[in-house]
Design a protein around this motif. Structure first.
Motif: not given
Length: 404
Positions: A63, A70, A66, A57, A266, A53-54
């Motif tokens: 997003s 994850g 997250q 982003r 983020g 998810p990072v």
């Protein structure tokens, strides 16, 4: 990176949410997506599938739950070096793309984790792989190779059955000038949270209650989540890596923390400080520990320069006395962006991987000092920008210099 050495001086004092210059966030989004595409071209890989998810982003600025996603791989994206961005979104969540100016095709995700697919996981993974293979044939017909940031064995096998080989896809090292302004916004929010903790700290409160003040300020000011619960007091400060609990803190003992905070937009603010409970004068032994941590941190900050290799830095870094070495922190320094990232630089004795420092990197310089059989320890960490001239602090919360 031109002009980077003067960037910090040009940053607004409070780049908090709502105060970003017009158009800056869109420039950050464009830079990050194009950097992904440049890395793909450089590696001669036509596309990348992102599940982290990072990373999603980073590439798209979208997003969606997250922390949950994850753990549950239920949304992913496919980015082509010379082609479209395709977002595969969780059930009925297409709306999370509404306010993000990314030209993307949105499809429904094929979820093949056991929670969603149960005993049909292998068959769902085959369906997922067929769709990825079809898109690769459509947009890069001569290619049978793809990058993936992370993938369970079932998915790797399913792609292999489609004749697709997989390469690793992880890299977010150099920050643009605009990206640094957004990172500074997260640091500003974090430091407001640290100030709230500093003012609230009193004997008799629990570690968890103190930690809650950081969460409160982060969420209030538009931040997102915190990766760890690393706050400890008294004898729980040695060894390090003990997360906060219900322990009631006593006057005069040490309290140390590591924020690991994902703030507005983020970006991560990763800062450590150590205080005494009640902000009373430390004992001579506490001062000894603090002085060593402060010396390690600032010696190593002064040492790093662009063009220096990681191994050379480790070899020349502050010489840690034997009494502290067993309890040393896991690394001397690490990269920082939306979360901790490459590189992680080991102590010379630990024989980590090599690489080279570059201007434009953002780093966290680490120190933990605690005697092998000691009662307490000191944790310090400073977030910095590496310029042409060396490390420039991005985190500015004060140290306890009157202890030195």
């Amino acid at each position: 990176m031109p002009g980077i050495s003067s960037l910090h001086a040009a940053m607004p004092e409070s780049a908090v949410p709502g105060c970003l210059p017009p158009g800056l966030l869109d420039r950050v989004r464009h830079y990050r997506l194009e950097r992904v595409r440049r890395q793909l071209r450089k590696s001669r890989v036509p596309a990348i599938v992102m599940y982290d998810p990072v990373n999603i982003r980073y590439a798209t600025d979208t997003s969606n739950m997250q922390i949950w996603t994850g753990r549950n791989p239920t949304r992913y994206i496919l980015v082509f070096a010379d082609g479209p961005v395709i977002g595969f979104e969780f059930h009925n969540c297409e709306h999370v793309w509404n306010d993000v100016p990314v030209d993307a095709e949105i499809r429904s995700a094929v979820c093949w984790n056991y929670f969603n697919a149960g005993p049909e996981a292998a068959e769902k993974a085959k369906q997922w792989a067929r769709e990825i293979a079809d898109l690769l044939r459509q947009h890069a017909p001569s290619e049978r190779r793809i990058a993936v940031d992370r993938l369970d064995p079932v998915g790797l096998h399913a792609l292999g059955e489609e004749g697709i080989s997989v390469v690793d896809g992880q890299a977010r090292t150099i920050k643009s000038d605009d990206e640094l302004v957004v990172m500074k916004a997260a640091i500003d929010v974090c430091e407001q949270g640290i100030q709230r903790m500093h003012e609230a700290l009193r004997p008799g409160m629990s570690e968890q209650e103190l930690w809650a003040h950081l969460h409160f300020e982060n969420i209030k000011l538009g931040g997102e989540w915190i990766e760890t619960r690393l706050l400890a007091s008294g004898s729980r400060t040695n060894p390090w890596m003990q997360e906060c609990g219900p322990r009631l803190m006593q006057k005069g003992e040490l309290i140390a923390f590591d924020t690991d905070l994902v703030g507005p937009f983020g970006y991560c603010a990763d800062i450590s400080r150590t205080w005494t409970v009640g902000h009373v004068r430390p004992t001579d032994d506490q001062r000894r520990l603090y002085a060593a941590a402060y010396e390690q941190l600032h010696t190593n900050m002064a040492l790093i320069k662009p063009g220096m290799t990681f191994n050379k830095f480790a070899e020349r870094s502050w010489a840690m006395p034997d009494t502290f070495f067993k309890n040393r922190y896991s690394c001397l320094a690490h990269g920082i962006g939306m979360v901790d990232e490459y590189p992680s630089i080991s102590y010379f004795q630990d024989r980590g991987y090599d690489g080279m420092f570059e201007a434009g990197m953002t780093l966290c310089i680490e120190s933990y000092i605690g005697d092998e059989s000691g009662k307490e320890g000191v944790k310090l960490e400073q977030q910095v920008l590496l310029t042409d001239h060396g490390c420039t602090p991005l985190s500015t919360f004060q140290f306890e210099t009157d202890w030195l």
